[in-house]
Design a protein around this motif. Structure first.
Motif, mmCIF file in Angstrom:
data_model
loop_
_atom_site.group_PDB
_atom_site.id
_atom_site.type_symbol
_atom_site.label_atom_id
_atom_site.label_comp_id
_atom_site.label_asym_id
_atom_site.label_seq_id
_atom_site.Cartn_x
_atom_site.Cartn_y
_atom_site.Cartn_z
ATOM 1 N N SER A 51 9.473 -25.045 -43.111
ATOM 2 C CA SER A 51 9.463 -25.943 -44.271
ATOM 3 C C SER A 51 8.318 -25.595 -45.214
ATOM 4 N N ALA A 52 7.138 -25.331 -44.654
ATOM 5 C CA ALA A 52 5.980 -25.001 -45.489
ATOM 6 C C ALA A 52 6.194 -23.690 -46.232
ATOM 7 N N ALA A 53 6.669 -22.669 -45.511
ATOM 8 C CA ALA A 53 6.895 -21.372 -46.141
ATOM 9 C C ALA A 53 7.984 -21.458 -47.202
ATOM 10 N N LEU A 54 9.031 -22.243 -46.937
ATOM 11 C CA LEU A 54 10.090 -22.415 -47.938
ATOM 12 C C LEU A 54 9.538 -23.113 -49.171
ATOM 13 N N GLY A 55 8.689 -24.126 -48.958
ATOM 14 C CA GLY A 55 8.078 -24.791 -50.108
ATOM 15 C C GLY A 55 7.266 -23.834 -50.954
ATOM 16 N N MET A 56 6.526 -22.948 -50.306
ATOM 17 C CA MET A 56 5.742 -21.946 -51.026
ATOM 18 C C MET A 56 6.652 -20.967 -51.767
ATOM 19 N N ALA A 57 7.735 -20.570 -51.097
ATOM 20 C CA ALA A 57 8.659 -19.601 -51.707
ATOM 21 C C ALA A 57 9.347 -20.181 -52.932
ATOM 22 N N GLU B 74 15.892 -28.422 -39.922
ATOM 23 C CA GLU B 74 15.995 -28.961 -41.273
ATOM 24 C C GLU B 74 15.559 -27.914 -42.294
ATOM 25 N N GLY B 75 14.461 -27.201 -41.953
ATOM 26 C CA GLY B 75 13.994 -26.149 -42.848
ATOM 27 C C GLY B 75 14.976 -25.006 -42.952
ATOM 28 N N LEU B 76 15.538 -24.573 -41.821
ATOM 29 C CA LEU B 76 16.541 -23.500 -41.832
ATOM 30 C C LEU B 76 17.766 -23.907 -42.637
ATOM 31 N N ASN B 77 18.204 -25.135 -42.457
ATOM 32 C CA ASN B 77 19.396 -25.634 -43.140
ATOM 33 C C ASN B 77 19.214 -25.602 -44.652
ATOM 34 N N HIS B 78 18.030 -25.995 -45.117
ATOM 35 C CA HIS B 78 17.766 -25.972 -46.559
ATOM 36 C C HIS B 78 17.598 -24.545 -47.065
ATOM 37 N N ALA B 79 16.834 -23.752 -46.327
ATOM 38 C CA ALA B 79 16.556 -22.382 -46.775
ATOM 39 C C ALA B 79 17.837 -21.581 -46.961
ATOM 40 N N GLU C 167 23.047 -16.278 -38.895
ATOM 41 C CA GLU C 167 23.908 -15.753 -39.951
ATOM 42 C C GLU C 167 24.798 -16.858 -40.504
ATOM 43 N N ALA C 168 25.237 -17.765 -39.633
ATOM 44 C CA ALA C 168 26.053 -18.892 -40.083
ATOM 45 C C ALA C 168 25.286 -19.800 -41.034
ATOM 46 N N LEU C 169 23.936 -19.796 -40.917
ATOM 47 C CA LEU C 169 23.094 -20.568 -41.824
ATOM 48 C C LEU C 169 22.681 -19.760 -43.054
ATOM 49 N N ASN C 170 23.369 -18.634 -43.292
ATOM 50 C CA ASN C 170 23.187 -17.787 -44.489
ATOM 51 C C ASN C 170 21.889 -16.993 -44.496
ATOM 52 N N PHE C 171 21.360 -16.701 -43.319
ATOM 53 C CA PHE C 171 20.202 -15.812 -43.231
ATOM 54 C C PHE C 171 20.689 -14.385 -42.980
ATOM 55 N N ASP C 172 19.978 -13.452 -43.552
ATOM 56 C CA ASP C 172 20.207 -12.041 -43.226
ATOM 57 C C ASP C 172 19.492 -11.785 -41.894
ATOM 58 N N TYR C 173 20.265 -11.700 -40.813
ATOM 59 C CA TYR C 173 19.707 -11.615 -39.459
ATOM 60 C C TYR C 173 19.530 -10.169 -39.031
ATOM 61 N N SER C 174 18.400 -9.886 -38.394
ATOM 62 C CA SER C 174 18.212 -8.580 -37.770
ATOM 63 C C SER C 174 17.484 -8.766 -36.445
ATOM 64 N N GLY C 175 17.744 -7.855 -35.526
ATOM 65 C CA GLY C 175 17.148 -7.942 -34.202
ATOM 66 C C GLY C 175 18.222 -8.150 -33.154
ATOM 67 N N PRO C 176 17.819 -8.449 -31.914
ATOM 68 C CA PRO C 176 16.422 -8.544 -31.463
ATOM 69 C C PRO C 176 15.763 -7.166 -31.389
ATOM 70 N N ILE C 177 14.458 -7.140 -31.699
ATOM 71 C CA ILE C 177 13.701 -5.904 -31.559
ATOM 72 C C ILE C 177 12.494 -6.158 -30.651
#
Length: 592
Positions: free
Chosen positions: A123-129, A157-162, A206-216
């Motif tokens: 949530s904090a990082a999203l607010g900054m972004a 909640e943060g992932l859902n908004h981001a 990915e279902a939450l619209n993130f560009d997923y990579s990994g696991p590494i």
């Protein structure tokens, strides 16, 4: 002899001068540096050892502090602190006037967000972004969050908004399958399956619209650097799944990740914990709770225990070992823990919900709406109440008396010793008509012979501990020990009466009427905030009943108390035995 790279690294700008093939050597040195300091100064060990390579890679690839890096909770940020200008003062970590054990904005520009409680980083990082977008600035925003923390509601909640923004946000999941205790829940199993390659078809991120990579591999510096460099050019919200080992580089910390989360003093060479004193000590309050709930539950089959991710810290682990079907670790989910307890209570179960005082703040609405409003007799056991020492301002349990006292139907009890804790637990499980909060401190008590036969405590009844002629000292909870010591030191025994009020709500009105009619001056003492706390309740009583006896309130003033030992913190707010004795002596002289 190979020169030590770390000696020449003070800031990330120095780090960037190294060749990539030098970074593994730096990682080895950074681990050794952390181990050497924490072995003697204590602190959070395993989490920081596990992210050494990730820490180096992040500061190597990104342009911090312009690019903003947020460490969830902050247990894992020791390497970050060492690489960002605090290497030479790292030995002061968590000590009085030293650096904080957690990232802190006023300590360094590299600490972009203050943390201490989990699951806030996204949530904090999203607010900054989003702020950067609005201001037309191009910078990266990185949240590093663990697999235990990401299961918390706020993280989702943060992932859902981001996921519905175009924010330049990178969420890094530091997946080591453990928080302080092993991670729990369905998400843990999902992440385990992802690591085994079983869940790539339907990826939740990915279902939450993130560009997923990994696991590494989080300990493979070339792979980390390569992937972070690639992600710098990817637009929108991104998610990198990194696999690490908590305690990496110290065998004992890898083998016993729970104990070495914050192991205390240990041998930096062998990794072995230093032997404890052989002198018999009073128990920790958490262990009194843990053993007592097992004792009660063996005779009362309606008893269940709940903790949000703190089975070891709260000592609910004893019940989880002996009666596992009635003891629940719900993960880092305080809101869920409280309402789960409420739901169980509606069905006739006797629920002990054990939450650190500082973490119950995260479930305040649930305490009011789901428990107190419905007058459900949930038994809240609030560990780490009062000033807690080296963890500092984020972890003090000093607000509970004030924020609970204003809630209708709530009973509030503060045991002065281990026997009182046992007896109030015994009393509470016998069928109270209201919810009760039992708050007790971090650390050991003073009673060796604590496991005594149970006796019931009368709700709302205070007691006199010592009789005197002129001054009444009213205390609640374990601060009573400081008061008793101070009375002895002040040499004013004949003038001072000491009362343990025990209950902040309901107050013992009969006893208070006697006190206000008997004494020339009253002093209240609490290990909690003055505004709205126990002392305030006594002033309210005096005002309502038109008493004019002078009342002096002592406790935590309207400021945040920084990290130090508990003794030093008590001294700083003048509720230690020595300062109290000076006050008692001067008050007695004035009244004599």
């Amino acid at each position: 002899m190979q020169k030590r790279l770390l000696d020449h690294i003070d800031f990330p700008s120095d780090l960037k001068l190294l060749n990539p093939d030098q970074l593994p050597q730096l990682a080895k040195e950074l681990r050794e540096f952390i181990i050497d300091i924490v072995a003697t100064k204590e602190g959070h060990l395993g989490a920081s050892l596990g992210v050494v390579e990730l820490t180096i890679a992040l500061h190597y690839v990104f342009n911090t502090p312009k690019d903003q890096l947020i460490w969830d909770v902050g247990h894992q940020a020791y390497g970050h602190k060492i690489l960002t200008g605090r290497k030479d003062i790292f030995h002061t970590n968590r000590q009085h006037d030293g650096i904080s054990g957690f990232p802190k904005r006023d300590e360094s520009i590299y600490d972009t967000f203050g943390v201490g409680h989990s699951s806030t980083s996204i949530s904090a990082a999203l607010g900054m972004a989003i702020a950067s977008q609005l201001k037309g600035e191009h910078r990266h925003h990185i949240a590093v969050i663990g697999d235990a923390s990401i299961a918390s509601g706020m993280a989702f909640e943060g992932l859902n908004h981001a996921g519905v923004t175009k924010a330049n946000l990178l969420v890094i999941l530091n997946d080591n399958a453990i928080g302080i205790d092993p991670s729990v829940g369905a998400l843990k199993q999902y992440l385990t399956n992802v690591k085994k390659g079983k869940e790539r078809q339907d990826n939740i991120f990915e279902a939450l619209n993130f560009d997923y990579s990994g696991p590494i591999d989080g300990h493979d510096l070339p792979e980390l650097i390569s992937e972070l460099e690639r992600l710098k050019s990817v637009k929108g919200p991104k998610f990198l799944h990194v696999i690490t080992t908590k305690g990496k580089g110290l065998k004992q910390a890898e083998d016993d990740q729970v104990k070495y989360h914050a192991p205390g003093k240990f041998d930096s060479v062998t990794g072995d914990l230093l032997p404890k004193s052989t002198i018999e000590q009073a128990p920790k309050f958490q262990d009194v709770f843990g053993h007592t709930i097992v004792e009660l539950a063996k005779h009362n089959t309606s008893i269940v225990g709940i903790t949000p991710a703190m089975p070891t810290g709260s000592s609910l682990k004893y019940m989880m070992e002996q009666i596992p079907e009635r003891a629940f670790d719900v993960g880092i989910a305080e809101q869920h823990a409280v309402t789960l307890a409420a739901g169980m209570t509606t069905q006739g179960l006797t629920v002990f919900c054990n939450i650190y005082s500082t973490f119950l703040q995260r479930a305040y609405d649930q305490v009011i709406h789901d428990v107190a409003l419905q007058n459900l007799p949930v038994i809240f056991c609030l560990d780490r109440s009062g000033l807690v020492g080296e963890d500092g301002a984020t972890h003090h349990g000093i607000y509970d008396l004030a924020y609970l006292r204003c809630i209708p139907n709530m009973i509030i009890f503060a045991p002065r010793n281990e026997v009182e804790l046992r007896n109030i637990m015994f009393t509470a499980q016998n069928g109270l008509e209201h919810p009760i909060a039992i708050r007790y401190p971090r650390g050991r008590g003073h009673t060796i012979n604590w496991k005594q036969p149970f006796s019931e405590i009368e709700i709302g009844k205070g007691i006199q501990l010592k009789k005197g002629s002129t001054i009444a000292v009213l205390s609640v909870g374990s601060i009573s020990h400081n008061v008793a010591e101070a009375i002895d030191m002040s040499k004013t025994n004949s003038m001072i009466s000491h009362y343990d009020m025990r209950f902040v709500k309901p107050l013992d009105h009969k006893l208070l009427h006697h006190i206000f009619k008997t004494y020339k001056e009253i002093i209240t003492i609490e290990d909690g905030v003055l505004i709205g706390g126990f002392g305030s309740s006594i002033l309210e009583f005096a005002s309502k009943n038109n008493y004019t006896v002078p009342v002096k309130t002592l406790g935590i003033p309207d400021t945040f108390i920084e990290h130090a030992s508990i003794k030093q913190q008590h001294q700083s707010v003048k509720i230690d035995a020595e300062n109290l004795s000076i006050l008692f002596r001067s008050t007695a002289l004035r009244q004599s």
